[in-house]
Design a protein around this motif. Structure first.
Motif, PDB file in Angstrom:
ATOM      1  N   ILE A   1       1.142  -1.356  -0.050  1.00  0.00           N
ATOM      2  CA  ILE A   1      -0.052  -0.110   0.515  1.00  0.00           C
ATOM      3  C   ILE A   1       0.783   1.336   0.348  1.00  0.00           C
ATOM      4  O   ILE A   1       1.590   1.393   0.623  1.00  0.00           O
ATOM      5  CB  ILE A   1      -0.734   0.021   1.437  1.00  0.00           C
ATOM      6  N   VAL A   2       0.806   2.268  -1.081  1.00  0.00           N
ATOM      7  CA  VAL A   2       1.129   3.221  -1.582  1.00  0.00           C
ATOM      8  C   VAL A   2       0.569   4.370  -1.100  1.00  0.00           C
ATOM      9  O   VAL A   2      -0.891   4.812  -1.753  1.00  0.00           O
ATOM     10  CB  VAL A   2       2.404   3.499  -2.444  1.00  0.00           C
TER      11      VAL A   2
ATOM     12  N   VAL B   1       3.497   0.611   3.289  1.00  0.00           N
ATOM     13  CA  VAL B   1       3.176  -0.078   3.162  1.00  0.00           C
ATOM     14  C   VAL B   1       3.274  -1.671   3.016  1.00  0.00           C
ATOM     15  O   VAL B   1       2.990  -2.109   2.211  1.00  0.00           O
ATOM     16  CB  VAL B   1       1.676   0.033   4.257  1.00  0.00           C
ATOM     17  N   ILE B   2       3.837  -2.447   3.919  1.00  0.00           N
ATOM     18  CA  ILE B   2       4.488  -3.435   3.211  1.00  0.00           C
ATOM     19  C   ILE B   2       3.926  -4.249   4.428  1.00  0.00           C
ATOM     20  O   ILE B   2       4.182  -4.850   6.068  1.00  0.00           O
ATOM     21  CB  ILE B   2       5.886  -4.472   3.360  1.00  0.00           C
TER      22      ILE B   2
ATOM     23  N   VAL C   1      -3.289   1.813   7.992  1.00  0.00           N
ATOM     24  CA  VAL C   1      -1.950   3.299   9.345  1.00  0.00           C
ATOM     25  C   VAL C   1      -2.193   3.941   7.710  1.00  0.00           C
ATOM     26  O   VAL C   1      -1.062   4.775   8.180  1.00  0.00           O
ATOM     27  CB  VAL C   1      -0.233   1.745   8.331  1.00  0.00           C
ATOM     28  N   VAL C   2      -2.938   3.846   6.652  1.00  0.00           N
ATOM     29  CA  VAL C   2      -3.055   5.608   5.850  1.00  0.00           C
ATOM     30  C   VAL C   2      -3.211   6.379   6.479  1.00  0.00           C
ATOM     31  O   VAL C   2      -4.515   6.326   7.196  1.00  0.00           O
ATOM     32  CB  VAL C   2      -3.197   5.261   4.801  1.00  0.00           C
ATOM     33  N   PRO C   3      -2.844   7.648   7.348  1.00  0.00           N
ATOM     34  CA  PRO C   3      -3.395   9.252   7.969  1.00  0.00           C
ATOM     35  C   PRO C   3      -5.252   9.235   7.017  1.00  0.00           C
ATOM     36  O   PRO C   3      -4.888   8.715   6.130  1.00  0.00           O
ATOM     37  CB  PRO C   3      -2.497   9.916   7.945  1.00  0.00           C
ATOM     38  N   ASP C   4      -6.088   9.133   7.850  1.00  0.00           N
ATOM     39  CA  ASP C   4      -6.945   9.686   7.247  1.00  0.00           C
ATOM     40  C   ASP C   4      -6.939  10.965   6.261  1.00  0.00           C
ATOM     41  O   ASP C   4      -6.168  11.720   6.764  1.00  0.00           O
ATOM     42  CB  ASP C   4      -8.224  10.122   8.636  1.00  0.00           C
ATOM     43  N   GLY C   5      -7.727  11.075   5.017  1.00  0.00           N
ATOM     44  CA  GLY C   5      -7.911  12.119   4.126  1.00  0.00           C
ATOM     45  C   GLY C   5      -6.562  11.862   3.282  1.00  0.00           C
ATOM     46  O   GLY C   5      -6.566  12.655   2.197  1.00  0.00           O
ATOM     47  N   LEU C   6      -5.536  11.040   2.773  1.00  0.00           N
ATOM     48  CA  LEU C   6      -4.504  10.732   1.600  1.00  0.00           C
ATOM     49  C   LEU C   6      -5.389   9.514   1.301  1.00  0.00           C
ATOM     50  O   LEU C   6      -5.635   8.658   1.359  1.00  0.00           O
ATOM     51  CB  LEU C   6      -3.816  10.537   2.864  1.00  0.00           C
TER      52      LEU C   6
END
Length: 114
Positions: A4-5, A16-17, A38-43
């Motif tokens: 996940i990038v 994210v691996i 793990v990706v911050p909200d809004g990104l």
């Protein structure tokens, strides 16, 4: 394996691996749901296959995500990274190295500058 990038607020490419655990009976959507947290909200985030990354991490700070969901080395940023690596603390980069970095037409040529 998929990654996940996303690009963070500072413009850095984050990867994210997920753990290399078999996904027996788990759908792709469920797998993504577990790991995208793990990706911050809004990104915005994207799924990229590991084969779509540069072969080495040598210029990791110059990676960027393309419109085709591949991670590539951005040559302009890579030139800055190489110049910073070659500059001794408190000194200027020698003119011949500056010229070689500027003249590099691709990543392979840039990596030859030592």
């Amino acid at each position: 394996m998929k990654r996940i990038v996303y690009t963070d607020e500072r413009g850095a490419l984050c990867i994210v691996i997920p753990a290399d655990v078999p996904r027996v009976g788990e759908t792709e959507a469920a797998w993504l749901g577990r790991h995208k947290s793990v990706v911050p909200d809004g990104l915005s985030w994207f799924v990229v296959d590991e084969k779509d990354f540069p072969p080495t991490r040598e210029l990791r700070n110059a990676w960027k995500l393309t419109a085709m969901d591949k991670v590539v080395v951005d040559l302009a940023r890579a030139k800055v990274v190489v110049a910073e690596r070659l500059t001794e603390k408190g000194k200027s980069l020698p003119v011949e190295k500056q010229a070689a970095i500027t003249a590099a037409k691709n990543v392979a040529e840039l990596l030859l500058v030592k």
